[in-house]
Design a protein around this motif. Structure first.
Motif, PDB file in Angstrom:
ATOM      1  N   UNK A 416       0.800  -1.226   0.000  1.00  0.00           N
ATOM      2  CA  UNK A 416       0.000   0.000   0.000  1.00  0.00           C
ATOM      3  C   UNK A 416       0.824   1.263   0.000  1.00  0.00           C
ATOM      4  N   UNK A 417       2.078   1.188   0.448  1.00  0.00           N
ATOM      5  CA  UNK A 417       2.930   2.383   0.478  1.00  0.00           C
ATOM      6  C   UNK A 417       3.242   2.898  -0.920  1.00  0.00           C
ATOM      7  N   UNK A 418       3.163   2.022  -1.938  1.00  0.00           N
ATOM      8  CA  UNK A 418       3.504   2.444  -3.299  1.00  0.00           C
ATOM      9  C   UNK A 418       2.304   2.362  -4.241  1.00  0.00           C
ATOM     10  N   UNK A 419       1.106   2.136  -3.687  1.00  0.00           N
ATOM     11  CA  UNK A 419      -0.087   2.135  -4.529  1.00  0.00           C
ATOM     12  C   UNK A 419      -0.365   0.832  -5.229  1.00  0.00           C
ATOM     13  N   UNK A 420      -0.008  -0.282  -4.615  1.00  0.00           N
ATOM     14  CA  UNK A 420      -0.275  -1.595  -5.209  1.00  0.00           C
ATOM     15  C   UNK A 420      -1.780  -1.764  -5.439  1.00  0.00           C
ATOM     16  N   UNK A 421      -2.140  -2.183  -6.643  1.00  0.00           N
ATOM     17  CA  UNK A 421      -3.548  -2.335  -7.006  1.00  0.00           C
ATOM     18  C   UNK A 421      -4.122  -1.150  -7.750  1.00  0.00           C
ATOM     19  N   UNK A 422      -3.404  -0.008  -7.749  1.00  0.00           N
ATOM     20  CA  UNK A 422      -3.873   1.164  -8.492  1.00  0.00           C
ATOM     21  C   UNK A 422      -3.644   0.964  -9.992  1.00  0.00           C
ATOM     22  N   UNK A 423      -4.378   1.711 -10.802  1.00  0.00           N
ATOM     23  CA  UNK A 423      -4.122   1.724 -12.240  1.00  0.00           C
ATOM     24  C   UNK A 423      -2.786   2.396 -12.507  1.00  0.00           C
ATOM     25  N   UNK A 424      -1.998   1.819 -13.396  1.00  0.00           N
ATOM     26  CA  UNK A 424      -0.667   2.346 -13.706  1.00  0.00           C
ATOM     27  C   UNK A 424      -0.526   2.540 -15.204  1.00  0.00           C
ATOM     28  N   UNK A 425       0.385   3.424 -15.632  1.00  0.00           N
ATOM     29  CA  UNK A 425       0.690   3.539 -17.062  1.00  0.00           C
ATOM     30  C   UNK A 425       1.247   2.209 -17.589  1.00  0.00           C
ATOM     31  N   UNK A 426       1.196   2.040 -18.916  1.00  0.00           N
ATOM     32  CA  UNK A 426       1.635   0.781 -19.517  1.00  0.00           C
ATOM     33  C   UNK A 426       3.112   0.497 -19.290  1.00  0.00           C
ATOM     34  N   UNK A 427       3.920   1.537 -19.013  1.00  0.00           N
ATOM     35  CA  UNK A 427       5.362   1.322 -18.842  1.00  0.00           C
ATOM     36  C   UNK A 427       5.760   1.264 -17.366  1.00  0.00           C
ATOM     37  N   UNK A 428       4.767   1.112 -16.469  1.00  0.00           N
ATOM     38  CA  UNK A 428       5.070   1.016 -15.043  1.00  0.00           C
ATOM     39  C   UNK A 428       4.444  -0.238 -14.445  1.00  0.00           C
ATOM     40  N   UNK A 429       5.093  -0.741 -13.394  1.00  0.00           N
ATOM     41  CA  UNK A 429       4.562  -1.900 -12.669  1.00  0.00           C
ATOM     42  C   UNK A 429       5.105  -1.888 -11.254  1.00  0.00           C
ATOM     43  N   UNK A 430       4.447  -2.649 -10.390  1.00  0.00           N
ATOM     44  CA  UNK A 430       4.864  -2.782  -8.989  1.00  0.00           C
ATOM     45  C   UNK A 430       5.156  -4.240  -8.699  1.00  0.00           C
TER      46      UNK A 430
END
Length: 766
Positions: A416-430
């Protein structure tokens, strides 16, 4: 958060503090080494005549000029100077002491050496083969600790076996197999090492940039055959170490030169020497893992084989196989485990304790494998870890039952500290990974005294390498005595002044020396209570020490200052306390067999962490940028929050480097190709991501002071793995070699494009 002023801070920020390289003594000479320059060869001729004849040269030494003593902490497999055979490119063949560094280097270069080449053992899997040439043909005649299992190039074999792995695999619904390869890497402290030695009569004082003064003293005594009371080790300020300055290195070489030359001698390494020579670099690995899993996500069996690059000599690496095996098992309640780990001699630079030795590479492989399992089963990676992660009362992979621990809480926090589960741009991932690391009980001593003016000293053998652990001792002692920490001065890093401590290694300083300092302060506290009780006409048990005074409980107006009590004590019994504190006991293991057991399968006060990394990928180049790391840690009670946050941030940055850019490259003959900062890419402040840290504070019994655990190494464990799992989401699968350089990321991405499995970022809601 209370701001703790570091006792060594003013010296460092004003430039008034001295490091070993700053020391200059009257008549001092300078040292240089003649290195082998051959990874494996027999010396057929060694002629020092020309070097000795050069003007300004005072001493030239080879193995013939020092005691015939083979040494090593666990396996005695080397001499001070190469003795007939050189086994890696920076084996020391000879040493020179001369008027200037330039003359010393020229004289070292003038030493004539002829060699007969020997077969080079370069590849780990080839070194493990039964028909491999031996780096040490006489290995059976070397002294070694009894627990070691050795054979051929295998300097130390360990296995962890629990349950029935064949039966576990048979009941599994899926079997996932992975192979990973990690390159070796370096600690790369900002200060290259330096040593100064001066003899006075029959005893020698050595100033050195070591993390472990008592180990350095022991090495000098062993190799020069001296009693401990004739060798004094002093460490000025230390410009970082990260484990690379653990152990005994070149103190005896310089002491022997100083004795032969009858003058003080200084050795100062160049940056290239710092890369090539010391027997402390992070080991390369080949890791193969196989896990049997149920469709509900339960891991029922794990089998693994690990090959670790020992290099030419063993240094302190003999415990690495068992440590690496534990990290490949991971902090999971797996009922059936069979892991074999081999530490193999090669003609590379010797490996040794670099921050959390073996853990970042092994965790990277194991946690990348965990995400492969999640992908196979279609389960969210965080949920898979929740299902299998150890928790209070559960049994771990080596048979240890855990008391209250915080791994599950870390899993709840970090994503949750980095926004896991949020929508991300196509060139980003967690990506997410979990890690663990032991605390290391050891003997340690401290002395605390208060002088007649109410000011005190803490005298400790503990070593400060930048973590702030020694600096925190002032706060611990002051809290125990109700005093201001600024009233205490630290006296440390001098083997002739302070009691023993194992040094800045294993995250043990505050864990062990904190207990010792508290025990010493407790003795003074009792003295102060007795003095105050007599003064205030009360029972000692009713005296409270606070705010620089002693008062009767419940009546703070009935008080006497500690300054006054110190003055009274000066007329009788002095305010001096000493202590070591009882060492925590090791937990019991049940239902497992550990061959080559060196105590690394049962962990005292284990630390747990979860790291989540958000990354961005440039698909045209393969360049990965880490944007944000969330770190949740169970490190017991946090005694110095400011220092603890600094340790996590530093560990994360080191992990980013290991993940993306830091790797030692060898040519086909076993020589390092990138022994310099232009070729070996460290991370800088410009590369730093946002780092958000939260601690799960569980006061831990049978641990450090006030329930603290170790801390400095744990933040380095899970970062590379979390980054790996984020990259895998962007390129369609894991990059199977560490570091995950832009070239390797690009190649992996295009391999998956060719096979039709490349993907863009998708996050499963937790």
């Amino acid at each position: 958060m209370t701001t703790l002023v570091r006792a060594d801070g003013p010296d460092k920020v004003t430039g008034s503090g001295r490091y070993t390289a700053d020391i200059t003594l009257t008549g001092m000479l300078h040292a240089a080494f003649r290195y082998a320059d051959h990874p494996h060869a027999r010396i057929t001729r060694l002629d020092t005549t020309a070097a000795k004849a050069m003007p300004g040269v005072f001493a030239v030494l080879t193995q013939d000029d020092v005691p015939d003593a083979r040494y090593g902490p666990f396996i005695q497999d080397r001499y001070l100077f190469a003795n007939d055979v050189v086994r890696y490119e920076a084996d020391v063949v000879a040493a020179v002491a001369a008027l200037t560094p330039e003359i010393a280097r020229d004289a070292a270069a003038a030493i004539e050496v002829d060699y007969e080449p020997l077969p080079i053992v370069h590849d780990l899997e080839a070194a493990f083969a039964p028909d491999s040439p031996l780096v040490h043909p006489d290995w059976e005649h070397y002294g070694a600790d009894d627990y070691l299992v050795r054979d051929g190039n295998d300097a130390s074999f360990s296995s962890i076996v629990k349950g029935d792995v064949e039966a576990g695999m048979a009941e599994a619904d899926e079997i996932v197999t992975s192979r990973y390869v990690a390159d070796p890497s370096h600690g790369a402290p900002i200060e290259p090492r330096a040593v100064v030695a001066q003899w006075e009569g029959d005893h020698v004082t050595i100033w050195t940039s070591t993390q472990v003064p008592y180990d350095a003293r022991a090495g000098v005594c062993e190799t020069l055959q001296l009693p401990t009371n004739r060798v004094r080790i002093i460490v000025p300020h230390l410009g970082g170490g990260f484990g690379g300055k653990c152990g005994f290195h070149y103190e005896a070489h310089v002491a022997a030169l100083a004795r032969a030359a009858k003058r003080p001698v200084k050795l100062t390494f160049t940056r290239m020497e710092e890369f090539l020579a010391p027997d402390r670099r992070r080991e390369g690995m080949v890791i193969e893992i196989e896990s049997g899993v149920k469709r509900d996500g339960t891991i029922v069996a794990r089998r693994a084989t690990l090959l670790l690059d020992n290099g030419a000599y063993s240094a302190d690496a003999t415990f690495f196989p068992q440590t690496a095996a534990m990290h490949v098992a991971g902090p999971y309640a797996i009922p059936n485990v069979s892991i074999d780990a081999h530490l193999l001699y090669t003609n590379h630079q010797p490996s040794g304790s670099i921050r959390a030795p073996t853990a970042p590479q092994a965790c990277w492989a194991a946690e990348s494998h965990t995400d492969e399992i999640a992908a196979r089963l279609g389960i969210d990676p965080v949920e898979l870890r929740r299902i299998n992660g150890v928790d209070t009362g559960k049994v771990g992979p080596s048979g240890q039952t855990y008391d209250e621990i915080g791994l599950q809480q870390c899993l709840d926090i970090a994503p949750g500290l980095v926004g896991y589960g949020d929508d991300l741009p196509d060139d980003e991932a967690i990506g997410v990974a979990v890690g663990w690391w032991p605390s290391f009980p050891a003997a340690s001593g401290a002395i605390v005294k208060i002088d007649d003016d109410g000011y005190g000293q803490i005298i400790t053998g503990a070593q400060e390498c930048g973590t702030g652990a020694v600096m925190t001792l002032r706060q611990l002692v002051a809290d125990e005595l109700g005093m201001d920490p600024e009233r205490f001065r630290l006296v440390y890093q001098d083997t002739s002044v302070a009691p023993y401590d194992m040094g800045a290694t294993g995250s043990q300083t505050l864990f062990n020396n904190g207990r010792a300092a508290l025990a010493a302060a407790g003795q003074i506290a009792q003295q102060l209570r007795e003095l105050a009780a007599d003064r205030l006409e009360a029972a000692p048990a009713d005296i409270v020490l606070a705010d620089g005074s002693a008062h009767v409980a419940g009546t703070p107006d009935r008080a006497v200052s500690i300054d006054e009590l110190a003055g009274i004590a000066a007329g009788g019994e002095l305010l001096i306390g000493h202590g070591s504190g009882p060492k925590p006991t090791f937990p019991e293991l049940r239902g497992s067999t550990c061959l080559g057991d060196n105590g690394m399968a049962a962990w005292v006060a284990p630390q747990f962490s979860c790291h989540a990394a958000r990354v961005r990928l440039d698909r045209d180049t393969g360049v990965v940028r880490v944007l944000h790391v969330g770190a949740a840690h169970d490190s017991g009670t946090i005694l110095n929050m400011q220092g603890a946050l600094g340790q996590v941030e530093g560990g994360v940055m080191m992990g980013v480097g290991q993940a993306l850019t830091e790797g030692t490259q060898y040519d086909d003959e076993g020589r390092q190709r990138n022994a310099g900062l232009l070729e070996y890419k460290l991370q800088t402040c410009a590369d730093a991501p946002t780092i958000t840290t939260e601690f799960v504070q569980i006061p831990t019994p049978n641990a450090g002071p006030k329930g603290a655990k170790g801390l400095a190494e744990a933040p380095n464990v899970a970062t590379a793995a979390a980054i790996s799992n984020a990259i895998a989401k962007l390129v369609g699968g894991p990059v199977r070699q560490l570091p995950m350089t832009a070239e390797r990321v690009w190649e992996t991405m295009h391999d998956h494009v060719a096979s039709g499995s490349a993907s863009t970022s998708t996050e499963v809601a937790p």
